[in-house]
Design an enzyme around this catalytic site. Structure first.
Site, short mmCIF file in Angstrom:
data_model
loop_
_atom_site.label_atom_id
_atom_site.label_comp_id
_atom_site.label_asym_id
_atom_site.label_seq_id
_atom_site.Cartn_x
_atom_site.Cartn_y
_atom_site.Cartn_z
N LYS A 60 0.86 -1.19 0.00
CA LYS A 60 0.00 0.00 0.00
C LYS A 60 0.90 1.23 0.00
O LYS A 60 1.72 1.41 0.90
CB LYS A 60 -0.89 -0.02 1.23
CG LYS A 60 -1.76 1.23 1.35
CD LYS A 60 -2.73 1.10 2.48
CE LYS A 60 -3.50 2.40 2.67
NZ LYS A 60 -4.45 2.32 3.77
N LYS A 91 -2.18 -1.48 -3.87
CA LYS A 91 -3.06 -0.32 -3.79
C LYS A 91 -2.26 0.96 -3.83
O LYS A 91 -1.27 1.04 -3.10
CB LYS A 91 -3.82 -0.41 -2.47
CG LYS A 91 -4.72 0.75 -2.17
CD LYS A 91 -5.29 0.60 -0.81
CE LYS A 91 -6.03 1.87 -0.45
NZ LYS A 91 -6.51 1.83 0.90
#
Ligand code: PBG
Length: 323
Positions: A195, A248
């Site tokens: 992330k 992400k």
């Protein structure tokens, strides 16, 4: 052998031929719809920079989830907005919190729909960071136990999958241990393994009311410049017991998705985040882009890069087009 023997256009001549040789397929069951739940009843608060997306109370959330299920969407990802925030984010593991309520309602009303819960403290802390603070810094090890409590509370409510998004080191192991200890050995962990500290989360922070009051998340989320490190993060999470991993954001990180795909065997999810959604919506509103085609092309690209599961605010719209 080259031109004129080779003519790739031969297989592009008709839609039937193009369909026959298509390499990448998108299906509703691969899509996951994020939902923002808060307390109360009959609440639907639209989010400014995310047209069509709202914070809702559990009753309204059920309508959205039902629409998703009707169109074959594979699952939902729940975020909670608590009534009160504090320094440790203690409402995150409140068995009567909005997420816990939502999970119970979903498993009762729509048992077939996969319910994934986001495990993080940023929506629950008054300072907006993803962990507890010590001397102005996020205290990694002190945060682990709190995340584990939150995950157990979600599993207890009936979550099918828990998804930690905080980026603390060691949280997958801590959550796995706590789940097993609480007799949730069967509950899988989908870790937000890679992330990035991305500007594309901007609209989400309005939706989740989780903007850090001071500083930013670069001390725990990844530097957008690093792809090798993403592979390392994925390996570490798998060693700690992650059942599936996530990259992400998705669109600006297709290379990372492709790299992770090549080096791991577990299911790979990618999150098309709020900013990616907002950009397409904004351009479409101005008539600068065909919004539907931009939606489908962006989702197809994420699949082509190697994602098995796509988390997207377009989930229902895309599923509608795919049926
Ligand atoms: C943190 C979290 C964030 C998103 C999902 N989980 C925001 C952040 O890290 O600031 C972003 C999702 C999106 O932008 O759509 N719990």
């Amino acid at each position: 052998m080259a031109f004129p023997v080779n003519r790739p256009r031969r297989l592009r001549r008709t839609e039937s031929l193009r369909r026959l040789v298509r390499e990448t397929h998108l299906a509703p069951e691969q899509l996951v719809l994020p939902l923002f739940v808060r307390g109360g009843a009959n609440v639907r608060r639209p989010i400014d920079a995310m047209p069509g997306v709202s914070q809702t109370s559990v009753d309204e959330m059920l309508r959205d989830a039902e629409r998703a299920a009707t169109h074959g969407v594979g699952g939902v990802l729940l975020f909670g907005i608590p009534d009160e925030k504090d320094a440790t984010g203690s409402h995150a593991w409140d068995d009567n919190g909005p997420v816990q309520h939502a999970v119970r309602a979903l498993k009762r009303e729509l048992p077939e729909l996969v319910v994934i819960t986001d495990v993080c403290l940023c929506e629950y802390t008054d300072h907006g960071h993803c962990g507890v603070l010590a001397n102005g810094d996020v205290d990694n090890d002190a945060t682990l136990e709190l995340l584990a409590r939150e995950a157990v509370s979600h599993a207890h409510a009936g979550a099918d999958i828990v998804a930690p998004s905080d980026m603390m080191d060691g949280r997958v192991a801590a959550i796995r241990r706590a789940l097993d200890h609480a007799h949730f050995a069967h509950t899988p962990i989908l870790s937000y393994a890679a992330k990035f500290a991305s500007v594309f989360y901007g609209p989400f922070r309005e939706a989740a009311e989780s903007t850090p009051r001071s500083g930013d998340r670069r001390g725990y989320q990844m530097d957008p410049s690093n792809a090798r490190e993403a592979v390392r993060e994925v390996r570490l999470d798998l060693d700690e017991g992650a059942d599936a991993v996530m990259v992400k954001p998705a669109g600006p990180y297709l290379d990372v998705i492709a790299r992770v795909r090549r080096t791991t065997l577990v299911p790979l999810a990618a999150y098309q985040v709020s900013g990616e959604f907002a950009m397409i919506k904004a351009a479409a509103e101005r008539g600068w882009l065909d919004g539907e085609r931009a939606m489908m092309e962006s989702l197809t690209a994420i699949r082509r890069a190697g994602a098995d599961i796509i988390i997207s605010y377009f989930a229902i719209d895309a599923a509608t087009r795919l049926r």
